[in-house]
Design an enzyme around this catalytic site. Structure first.
Site, PDB file in Angstrom:
ATOM      1  N   TYR A  11      22.592  54.401   0.827  1.00  0.00           N
ATOM      2  CA  TYR A  11      23.042  55.590   0.096  1.00  0.00           C
ATOM      3  C   TYR A  11      24.077  55.248  -0.986  1.00  0.00           C
ATOM      4  CZ  TYR A  11      25.722  59.969  -0.447  1.00  0.00           C
ATOM      5  OH  TYR A  11      26.403  61.046  -0.936  1.00  0.00           O
ATOM      6  N   THR A  35      19.037  49.762   7.588  1.00  0.00           N
ATOM      7  CA  THR A  35      19.191  51.228   7.567  1.00  0.00           C
ATOM      8  C   THR A  35      18.768  51.817   6.229  1.00  0.00           C
ATOM      9  OG1 THR A  35      21.507  51.062   6.856  1.00  0.00           O
ATOM     10  CG2 THR A  35      21.119  51.215   9.218  1.00  0.00           C
ATOM     11  N   TYR A 139      34.267  49.918  14.558  1.00  0.00           N
ATOM     12  CA  TYR A 139      33.831  50.027  13.158  1.00  0.00           C
ATOM     13  C   TYR A 139      35.045  49.939  12.227  1.00  0.00           C
ATOM     14  CZ  TYR A 139      32.632  52.426   8.801  1.00  0.00           C
ATOM     15  OH  TYR A 139      32.506  52.755   7.476  1.00  0.00           O
ATOM     16  N   LEU A 186      27.692  64.967   8.433  1.00  0.00           N
ATOM     17  CA  LEU A 186      27.579  66.412   8.650  1.00  0.00           C
ATOM     18  C   LEU A 186      26.671  67.123   7.634  1.00  0.00           C
ATOM     19  CD1 LEU A 186      28.451  68.883  10.298  1.00  0.00           C
ATOM     20  CD2 LEU A 186      30.400  69.128   8.728  1.00  0.00           C
ATOM     21  N   PHE A 204      31.287  70.027  17.016  1.00  0.00           N
ATOM     22  CA  PHE A 204      32.047  69.328  18.052  1.00  0.00           C
ATOM     23  C   PHE A 204      33.520  69.720  17.966  1.00  0.00           C
ATOM     24  CE2 PHE A 204      28.376  66.494  17.340  1.00  0.00           C
ATOM     25  CZ  PHE A 204      27.875  66.474  18.635  1.00  0.00           C
ATOM     26  N   ASP A 280      38.025  61.885  17.660  1.00  0.00           N
ATOM     27  CA  ASP A 280      37.833  62.627  16.403  1.00  0.00           C
ATOM     28  C   ASP A 280      39.144  63.334  16.034  1.00  0.00           C
ATOM     29  OD1 ASP A 280      35.380  62.282  15.287  1.00  0.00           O
ATOM     30  OD2 ASP A 280      34.488  64.123  16.093  1.00  0.00           O
TER      31      ASP A 280
HETATM   32  N1  LIG Z   1      28.833  57.149   3.634  1.00  0.00           N
HETATM   33  C1  LIG Z   1      30.113  57.335   3.866  1.00  0.00           C
HETATM   34  O1  LIG Z   1      30.586  58.465   3.969  1.00  0.00           O
HETATM   35  C2  LIG Z   1      31.028  56.140   4.017  1.00  0.00           C
HETATM   36  C3  LIG Z   1      32.389  56.369   4.312  1.00  0.00           C
HETATM   37  C4  LIG Z   1      33.250  55.272   4.414  1.00  0.00           C
HETATM   38  C5  LIG Z   1      32.787  53.987   4.205  1.00  0.00           C
HETATM   39  N2  LIG Z   1      31.459  53.793   3.960  1.00  0.00           N
HETATM   40  C6  LIG Z   1      30.985  52.404   3.772  1.00  0.00           C
HETATM   41  O2  LIG Z   1      30.171  52.362   2.622  1.00  0.00           O
HETATM   42  C7  LIG Z   1      29.143  51.395   2.760  1.00  0.00           C
HETATM   43  C8  LIG Z   1      27.794  52.020   2.472  1.00  0.00           C
HETATM   44  O3  LIG Z   1      27.588  53.095   3.387  1.00  0.00           O
HETATM   45  P1  LIG Z   1      26.289  53.979   3.341  1.00  0.00           P
HETATM   46  O4  LIG Z   1      26.679  55.320   3.810  1.00  0.00           O
HETATM   47  O5  LIG Z   1      25.624  53.818   2.037  1.00  0.00           O
HETATM   48  O6  LIG Z   1      25.415  53.271   4.467  1.00  0.00           O
HETATM   49  P2  LIG Z   1      23.842  52.976   4.485  1.00  0.00           P
HETATM   50  O7  LIG Z   1      23.519  52.647   5.903  1.00  0.00           O
HETATM   51  O8  LIG Z   1      23.098  54.053   3.792  1.00  0.00           O
HETATM   52  O9  LIG Z   1      23.735  51.653   3.595  1.00  0.00           O
HETATM   53  C9  LIG Z   1      24.044  50.364   4.067  1.00  0.00           C
HETATM   54  C10 LIG Z   1      22.992  49.413   3.521  1.00  0.00           C
HETATM   55  O10 LIG Z   1      23.328  48.073   3.910  1.00  0.00           O
HETATM   56  C11 LIG Z   1      22.141  47.428   4.372  1.00  0.00           C
HETATM   57  N3  LIG Z   1      22.588  46.366   5.296  1.00  0.00           N
HETATM   58  C12 LIG Z   1      23.285  46.508   6.453  1.00  0.00           C
HETATM   59  N4  LIG Z   1      23.528  45.299   6.996  1.00  0.00           N
HETATM   60  C13 LIG Z   1      22.990  44.369   6.160  1.00  0.00           C
HETATM   61  C14 LIG Z   1      22.920  42.953   6.158  1.00  0.00           C
HETATM   62  N5  LIG Z   1      23.491  42.230   7.147  1.00  0.00           N
HETATM   63  N6  LIG Z   1      22.303  42.329   5.147  1.00  0.00           N
HETATM   64  C15 LIG Z   1      21.733  43.047   4.125  1.00  0.00           C
HETATM   65  N7  LIG Z   1      21.764  44.399   4.074  1.00  0.00           N
HETATM   66  C16 LIG Z   1      22.388  45.058   5.070  1.00  0.00           C
HETATM   67  C17 LIG Z   1      21.318  48.520   5.019  1.00  0.00           C
HETATM   68  O11 LIG Z   1      19.937  48.232   5.106  1.00  0.00           O
HETATM   69  C18 LIG Z   1      21.594  49.689   4.075  1.00  0.00           C
HETATM   70  O12 LIG Z   1      20.656  49.729   3.016  1.00  0.00           O
HETATM   71  C19 LIG Z   1      29.285  50.833   4.168  1.00  0.00           C
HETATM   72  O13 LIG Z   1      30.010  49.629   4.086  1.00  0.00           O
HETATM   73  C20 LIG Z   1      30.088  51.896   4.896  1.00  0.00           C
HETATM   74  O14 LIG Z   1      30.859  51.337   5.943  1.00  0.00           O
HETATM   75  C21 LIG Z   1      30.568  54.830   3.853  1.00  0.00           C
END
Ligand SMILES: NC(=O)c1ccc[n+]([C@@H]2O[C@H](COP(=O)([O-])OP(=O)(O)OC[C@H]3O[C@@H](n4cnc5c(N)ncnc54)[C@H](O)[C@@H]3O)[C@@H](O)[C@H]2O)c1
Length: 327
Positions: A11, A35, A139, A186, A204, A280
Site C-alpha cells: 500500500y 502481503t 512489531y 479500520l 473494540f 490498545d
Molecule cells: N499502513 C500504515 O498505516 C502504517 C503505519 C505505520 C507504519 N507503517 C509501515 O509502513 C510500511 C508499509 O506498510 P503497508 O501498510 O504498505 O504494508 P503492506 O503490507 O501493504 O506492504 C508491505 C510490502 O512489503 C512486502 N514485503 C514484506 N516483507 C518483505 C521482504 N522480506 N522482502 C520483500 N518484500 C517484502 C510485502 O509483500 C508488501 O508488498 C511498513 O514498514 C509498515 O510497518 C504502515
C-alpha cells in the site's frame, strides 16, 4: 535520482513509488509479494520479485542507487505478539542485511518507514519525537531497533537517513490503495463491511475516556505521507539521522470513522461492540510540527470524509476491475 523502493507492491510503498515517478525519479521496486500484489507496483517502475535480504541486497550491489526507500516489513501487531521471531528476523535481521549492502556500496540516502507503535502507551498527546519510546509489542520494538541501527550507521558511516514514524495511513491515490489479504486497518475494514464482504465491523472498547467511549486515532492521507517522503529524500544530510512523526494532528474516534464511512457510502454499516484489545491505547495523536518545520511539509488532506471517499473509490474500482476481468 535512481531509487530502490522495497515493499513497493504494498500500500504505502506503491503510492510512494507512484509519487516518486511523478516527481521524475527512476524507480526500481523489490517485493516478495508476501502481503502485496504485483498490480500494486505503479506503471513505470521496474519490478523485481524477491526478498529484501537476497534480491534487494543483490540489486544494491549490482546497480548504483542514489537512495533506498525501505517500506517492506511485517506489520501486524497481533501476529507480532504470537510470532515474535517473524518480526525480529523479517524486520530487524533482513533490514540489517540491507543496511550492510548500503554501507558496502556507499549508497548515500535511506528513508525508512518507522511507526507510531514505537511509542507504546503515550504519556502525553499529541506525541512528539521526544516522547519516551516504549513499544508494547514486538512489531513496534522491531521498528525501534531498526531506528537505533540506522542512527549508528548514519553516525559512523555518513549515511543521510530519515525515519518517518507514520500514524494511521489511509485513503488512496493514483488508482492505488489498501488491498491486503489480511486486513487489520479500520477504514478498509469498515468499507469492506459496507460492500458486504464482512457482516459486521467490531468496535473494540466502548469505555475509553474519550468523548464517545471509543478509541481515538490520527489518520493521515497517503498523498500527504508520500509528499513527506519526497521532501525527506531531497533534504537529507550525510551523517544525520532525522526522526520525524507523520500524522494529521487530529484525532477521530472509531465511531466517527464509521459514521464518516456511512456518510460516504450512503447507508448504515453494522457495527458490534466488543471488549478492548490488550495494549490498545485510548488516544494516539501525532505532533508533526517537526516535519512541518524541518521539511517544510504541508499536509493538505485533513478531512476525514475526503480520506474515506478516496479509499471507497479505490475499493469500488477493485470490484469494477474484477468484474471487467470476468467478462
Ligand atoms: N499502513 C500504515 O498505516 C502504517 C503505519 C505505520 C507504519 N507503517 C509501515 O509502513 C510500511 C508499509 O506498510 P503497508 O501498510 O504498505 O504494508 P503492506 O503490507 O501493504 O506492504 C508491505 C510490502 O512489503 C512486502 N514485503 C514484506 N516483507 C518483505 C521482504 N522480506 N522482502 C520483500 N518484500 C517484502 C510485502 O509483500 C508488501 O508488498 C511498513 O514498514 C509498515 O510497518 C504502515
Amino acid at each position: 535520482m535512481k531509487l530502490l523502493v522495497t515493499g513497493g507492491a504494498g500500500y504505502v510503498g506503491g503510492v510512494c513509488a507512484q509519487v516518486l515517478l511523478e516527481d521524475g525519479h527512476e524507480v526500481v521496486v523489490v517485493d516478495d509479494l508476501s502481503t502485496g500484489n504485483a498490480d500494486g507496483v505503479p506503471t513505470g517502475a521496474k519490478f523485481v520479485e524477491g526478498d529484501i535480504a537476497t534480491a534487494g541486497v543483490d540489486l544494491i550491489e549490482s546497480e548504483s542507487f542514489d537512495g533506498v526507500l525501505h517500506f517492506a516489513a511485517q506489520s501486524l501487531v497481533g501476529e507480532s505478539v504470537r510470532q515474535p521471531e517473524k518480526y525480529w528476523h523479517g524486520n530487524v535481521v533482513k533490514t540489517l542485511a540491507l543496511l550492510e549492502a548500503i554501507r558496502r556500496t556507499e549508497t548515500p540516502r535511506l528513508v525508512f518507514s518507522s511507526t507510531a507503535a514505537v511509542y507504546g502507551e503515550p504519556e502525553q498527546v499529541p506525541i512528539t519525537e521526544d516522547s519516551a519510546a516504549r513499544p508494547t509489542n514486538p512489531y513496534g520494538a522491531s521498528k525501534l531497533a531498526i531506528d537505533h541501527a540506522i542512527t549508528s550507521y548514519a553516525n559512523a558511516h555518513g549515511l543521510a537517513a530519515t525515519s518517518l514514524r507514520y500514524f494511521n495511513v489511509a485513503g488512496a491515490y493514483g488508482g492505488l490503495g489498501e488491498n491486503r489479504v489480511v486486513e487489520t486497518h479500520l477504514i478498509p475494514l469498515v468499507l469492506q463491511t459496507a460492500l458486504g464482504h464482512r457482516e459486521t465491523i467490531s468496535v473494540f472498547g466502548t469505555d475509553y475516556p474519550t468523548p464517545d467511549g471509543t478509541a481515538v486515532r490520527d489518520y493521515i492521507h497517503i498523498r500527504d505521507l508520500a509528499q513527506a517522503h519526497l521532501l525527506a529524500l531531497a533534504q537529507s544530510r550525510p551523517g544525520e539521522h532525522r526522526i520525524l512523526n507523520l500524522g494529521s494532528g487530529t484525532g477521530f474516534s472509531v465511531r466517527q470513522v464509521i459514521s464518516a464511512c456511512e456518510q460516504v457510502t450512503g447507508g448504515p454499516i453494522a457495527a458490534v461492540e466488543a471488549p478492548r484489545r490488550a495494549g490498545d491505547p485510548s488516544v494516539l495523536i501525532a505532533s508533526s510540527e517537526r516535519a512541518v518545520a524541518e521539511l517544510g511539509w504541508q499536509p493538505r488532506h485533513h478531512d476525514l470524509t475526503e480520506i474515506v471517499s478516496d479509499a471507497w473509490g479505490f475499493l469500488r474500482s477493485l470490484g469494477d476491475r474484477a468484474h471487467s476481468a470476468r467478462r
